[in-house]
Scaffold this motif. Structure first.
Motif, short mmCIF file in Angstrom:
data_model
loop_
_atom_site.label_atom_id
_atom_site.label_comp_id
_atom_site.label_asym_id
_atom_site.label_seq_id
_atom_site.Cartn_x
_atom_site.Cartn_y
_atom_site.Cartn_z
N PHE A 152 -3.71 -2.89 -8.96
CA PHE A 152 -2.38 -3.68 -8.46
C PHE A 152 -0.75 -1.94 -8.45
N GLY A 153 -1.24 -1.14 -9.54
CA GLY A 153 -0.06 -0.01 -9.99
C GLY A 153 -0.28 1.27 -9.13
N ALA A 154 -1.78 1.08 -8.83
CA ALA A 154 -1.78 1.95 -7.60
C ALA A 154 -1.61 1.60 -6.52
N SER A 155 -2.38 0.54 -6.39
CA SER A 155 -1.33 -0.20 -4.47
C SER A 155 0.26 -0.25 -4.32
N VAL A 156 0.57 -0.36 -5.89
CA VAL A 156 2.47 0.02 -5.19
C VAL A 156 2.93 1.02 -4.47
N ARG A 170 9.86 1.40 -9.97
CA ARG A 170 10.35 2.70 -9.39
C ARG A 170 10.55 3.16 -8.05
N TYR A 171 8.84 3.05 -8.17
CA TYR A 171 7.63 3.64 -6.82
C TYR A 171 8.42 2.36 -5.79
N ALA A 228 1.32 3.14 -0.85
CA ALA A 228 2.25 2.63 -0.61
C ALA A 228 3.15 3.51 -0.16
N ARG A 229 3.12 4.17 1.79
CA ARG A 229 4.24 4.93 2.17
C ARG A 229 6.19 3.80 2.06
N LYS A 230 6.28 5.18 1.69
CA LYS A 230 8.44 4.37 1.76
C LYS A 230 8.21 3.57 3.43
N GLY A 231 8.43 2.48 2.54
CA GLY A 231 8.96 1.07 2.91
C GLY A 231 7.47 0.48 3.73
N LEU A 268 11.62 1.80 -1.21
CA LEU A 268 11.89 0.55 -0.76
C LEU A 268 10.47 0.05 0.18
N LYS A 269 9.67 -0.71 0.03
CA LYS A 269 8.24 -0.73 0.11
C LYS A 269 8.62 -2.03 -0.52
#
Ligand SMILES: NC(=O)c1ccc[n+]([C@@H]2O[C@H](COP(=O)([O-])OP(=O)(O)OC[C@H]3O[C@@H](n4cnc5c(N)ncnc54)[C@H](OP(=O)(O)O)[C@@H]3O)[C@@H](O)[C@H]2O)c1
Length: 443
Positions: free
Chosen positions: A321-325, A350-351, A328-331, A356-357
């Protein structure tokens, strides 16, 4: 039972309504007295072959809005693995709570639990108030059991407070010769498929449809880049098909060359073998390694020519999950429906906020979503991913395979069907799609 089976095999389904319903049937169960049997055993060593039984159980009484189905075939879902290892909790708690909810539901609270959340078969009887289905109808069943007495569920039935997964949170599931469902779980059986093929997409196809395609999930659009974990597994093999059909670009994560070949043969071009590339997102049990997130993100950009995923299709949970967040692209959207490797997730917020994910929770599908997903199968636009088929007696082994991640796609189970390959009516449509239907067979 034999007369019912003979009528189905002869495709003389008008006779079904006149044949007596058996007083008992064979079903795959867990027993309440066994719930502590794996105490102290590591999750991976808990063995479904020890806890799943094949029992003769009494046929439940049919209530209003319900249907009794002769089950020709079913399939293994991960929820049967959870039930069989009594994790994260015993499903008898679900049955007890359900039993208390109404006099009609009381019959579900038993010291045994007939499991299974998929079926293909024939309606034997319908209860009062059922008009849309009749004895003799060839059906598949989706697994959303919903009461709809509250206002909350009337925009989206998944939001109903009395929403349950049939065969997991209710009794009389599909890994059996007979099953009891609500009639609003029924959908037409695709005519070009065999019983075992028709039984296999239901739960995962509907879940992946809501999670990825529906506006209730990630609302995927053409051109999106979609990172799919476990792309050759139950959910992932459907997510990959939806991405390819919908004009998106899947990035398929798998764990072996054989699985990579499977998703390539489906049409995926961007593939990551997580075992070969050796990602270790956790340094140890407590601390993650952001350098590994970055290495994974760089690999994605290398494959896509610089794009980050618009959507991450999540279900492994804690390990990924940490890698998934992070990737993911901005937004972008991380859409999750499960936590196979652990449900206490950790990610660097922070990511998420600075870019804005969104994290979207998704669970099974409402009737409409399940219907649309099934319609795609019936039209030959989405195909079953059955790799192997077991008999009802071998269900423990089938669940063991899925628990050990030793399977591909879906694992089918024959219930009343005496052999594989039966039940097809539309041979022309089948012939047009045969290589796709058989893609996962024997892999
Ligand atoms: N909420 C719902 O409605 C819903 C519905 C269906 C399923 N689920 C849940 O979703 C999960 C997956 O179900 P499924 O039917 O797709 O199971 P599956 O057939 O076992 O497929 C899951 C795939 O995920 C990958 N995977 C497993 N552990 C991983 C890890 N630690 N890191 C990265 N990848 C991992 C594996 O692929 P590789 O080894 O090839 O990478 C595996 O093939 C289960 O926990 C299930 O209970 C939830």
């Amino acid at each position: 039972m034999q007369k019912i089976l003979d009528a189905i095999l002869a495709d003389e389904l008008d006779a079904i309504a006149t044949l007596p319903v058996p007083e008992s049937y064979r079903g795959v169960t867990v027993h309440e007295e066994d719930t502590a049997m794996f105490d102290g055993v590591a999750t991976k060593d808990k063995d479904p072959r020890k806890s799943l039984h094949l029992d003769d159980v009494p046929t439940p009484e049919l209530g209003p809005g319900e249907a009794l189905v002769a089950v020709m075939a079913s399939a293994i879902n991960y929820n049967t693995v959870w039930t069989s290892i009594f994790e994260p909790m015993s499903t008898f708690g679900f049955l007890k709570r359900y039993g208390k909810s109404s006099p009609l539901a009381l019959k579900h609270d038993l010291p045994y639990h007939v499991v299974g959340s998929d079926l293909a078969g024939v309606v034997l009887r319908t209860g009062p108030g059922v008009n849309a289905w009749k004895p003799g109808d060839r059906v598949v069943a989706h697994c959303l059991d919903v009461q709809l007495e509250h206002a909350d569920g009337h925009n989206d039935t998944m939001l109903d407070p009395e929403q349950r997964i049939w065969g997991f949170e209710t009794n009389f599931g599909g890994l059996a010769e007979l099953a009891l469902v609500k009639s609003n779980q029924l959908m037409p059986m695709p005519d070009h498929l065999t019983w075992e093929e028709a039984a296999s997409p239901g739960l995962v196809n509907s879940t992946a449809y809501r999670q990825l395609v529906s506006a209730n999930g990630a609302n995927m659009k053409q051109g999106d880049t979609v990172l799919i974990w476990g792309a050759s597994g139950g959910l992932g093999s459907y997510a990959t098909q939806f991405a390819l059909n919908g004009g998106a670009t899947p990035i398929c994560v798998v764990s072996s060359p054989e699985k990579a070949e499977l998703v390539r043969s489906m049409g995926a071009e961007l593939i990551i073998d997580r075992s070969a590339e050796g990602y270790r997102f956790w340094k140890d049990e407590h601390e993650q390694d952001p350098k590994e997130w970055k290495r994974f993100g760089s690999r994605i950009r290398e494959l896509t020519g610089g794009d980050d995923p618009d959507i991450v299709f999540e279900h492994p949970g804690r390990e990924t999950f940490g890698a998934s967040v992070f990737v993911a692209r901005k937004g972008g959207t991380i859409v999750t429906c499960a936590s196979t490797s652990g449900f206490l997730h950790q990610y660097d917020n922070r990511y998420l906020w600075m870019s804005l994910k969104r994290i979207v929770g998704s669970h099974f599908a409402n009737y409409r979503e399940a219907w649309e997903a099934n319609r795609l199968v019936a039209k030959g636009k989405i195909h079953p991913t059955v790799s192997k088929v077991y008999s009802l007696e071998e269900t423990g082994q089938a669940a063991h395979d899925v628990h050990r991640n030793a399977h591909q796609g879906k694992v089918g189970v024959l219930c009343l069907a005496p052999a594989e390959g039966l039940g097809v009516r539309d041979h022309e449509l089948r012939a047009a799609h045969l290589p796709h239907i058989n893609r996962f067979r024997g892999v």
